[in-house]
Enzyme design. Sequence first.
Site, mmCIF file in Angstrom:
data_model
loop_
_atom_site.group_PDB
_atom_site.id
_atom_site.type_symbol
_atom_site.label_atom_id
_atom_site.label_comp_id
_atom_site.label_asym_id
_atom_site.label_seq_id
_atom_site.Cartn_x
_atom_site.Cartn_y
_atom_site.Cartn_z
ATOM 1 C CE LYS A 8 -48.727 -63.942 32.466
ATOM 2 N NZ LYS A 8 -49.595 -64.645 31.547
ATOM 3 N N GLY A 96 -49.198 -63.120 25.786
ATOM 4 C CA GLY A 96 -49.583 -63.895 26.976
ATOM 5 C C GLY A 96 -48.435 -64.080 27.948
ATOM 6 C CB ALA A 98 -47.324 -60.764 32.042
ATOM 7 C CG ASP A 134 -51.152 -60.826 34.132
ATOM 8 O OD1 ASP A 134 -51.963 -61.451 34.833
ATOM 9 O OD2 ASP A 134 -51.037 -60.981 32.908
HETATM 10 O O1 C5P Z 1 -55.926 -56.194 33.647
HETATM 11 P P1 C5P Z 1 -55.502 -56.119 32.225
HETATM 12 O O2 C5P Z 1 -55.452 -54.707 31.708
HETATM 13 O O3 C5P Z 1 -54.255 -56.876 31.943
HETATM 14 O O4 C5P Z 1 -56.651 -56.847 31.391
HETATM 15 C C1 C5P Z 1 -56.837 -56.686 30.005
HETATM 16 C C2 C5P Z 1 -58.255 -57.111 29.630
HETATM 17 O O5 C5P Z 1 -58.409 -58.513 29.794
HETATM 18 C C3 C5P Z 1 -59.341 -56.488 30.490
HETATM 19 O O6 C5P Z 1 -59.762 -55.247 29.977
HETATM 20 C C4 C5P Z 1 -60.447 -57.527 30.421
HETATM 21 O O7 C5P Z 1 -61.198 -57.392 29.233
HETATM 22 C C5 C5P Z 1 -59.688 -58.839 30.324
HETATM 23 N N1 C5P Z 1 -59.523 -59.501 31.648
HETATM 24 C C6 C5P Z 1 -60.610 -60.111 32.246
HETATM 25 N N2 C5P Z 1 -60.454 -60.709 33.468
HETATM 26 C C7 C5P Z 1 -59.244 -60.728 34.079
HETATM 27 C C8 C5P Z 1 -58.127 -60.116 33.470
HETATM 28 C C9 C5P Z 1 -58.300 -59.508 32.240
HETATM 29 O O8 C5P Z 1 -61.723 -60.113 31.698
HETATM 30 N N3 C5P Z 1 -59.128 -61.333 35.256
#
Ligand code: C5P
Length: 296
Positions: A8, A96, A98, A134
Amino acid sequence: MLVSAPAKVNLHLEVLRRRPDGYHDLETLMVAVGLYDTLEFKDDSTGDVRLSCDRSDLSTGPDNLVWRAVELLRRHASSALGATIRLWKRIPLAAGLAGGSSDAAAALAGLNVLWRLGLSNAELSGLGAELGSDVSFFFAAPAAWCTGRGEIVRPLRLPRPLYFVLACPSVGLSTAEVFRNLAVPDRPASGEAICRAVEAGDVEEIGRRLHNRLQPVAERLCPAVTQLRARLAALNPAGVLMSGSGSTLFALCRDADEALCVSRGLLPLTPLPAIGERGKGEDGDGPRIHSVRSCI
Ligand code: C5P
């Protein structure tokens, strides 16, 4: 059974606030694009789950999102069914795009079919949200407006394909580190206009409205992002932006011909490999270039 897991890009990404759970509330517009990982699923009558991957630098254990998707689905469905899963990575890591989240969504969708679990899209999307911010998007692709951590998805109409050139620096960026270095804005940028432009298929307007709050942070952490941005902008596409938390940049192109010109314009950066050699970019020297279309 084979499942394609698309990458994405984010056409708009604004950060609204830091949340007590350490995440950030976002508003983001995501579009799935034609750069795919591939997953193969085979039944395993012994009840074992085995995951293998063509990239030796990617864990195939519990820290792989596919593994976690399998475990979550088995727990949710109280299932002891097994599977052999092979993963072919084409989407760069920490880029970036996903890739890991898309693989997890593909695993949920694929095993739901293989194991005849009969879960709805909404149920799979809910499970996806437990795995990463994501993952749910891929159950609403090709285009969606995503809020909350990113897991609350509202599908958008994509009346015509969009053409992108992705330029992925050889160094990736950690999402957590980018968010850690971010100052939440006092006045968040609205994404209303770009949603309207996407639904109208107005590429020039989309190009003018591209926005990513994480980009200045990523540029401070990774000078390669700044260099590539300048390089892409000089080729005059409709717009240039970093995707997600980087490090991939994309040029939004007016049509497939322009995407070809932009890709060619970047070629001096990526020496073509001799037949039988691996591409230099693949080995981590220069950026990898992918000319892609939005998924339909
Ligand atoms: O949700 P995901 O594991 O992809 O997120 C990775 C890191 O990115 C999280 O641990 C957090 O530090 C940061 N993040 C965030 N706010 C979001 C998505 C991700 O702070 N909405």
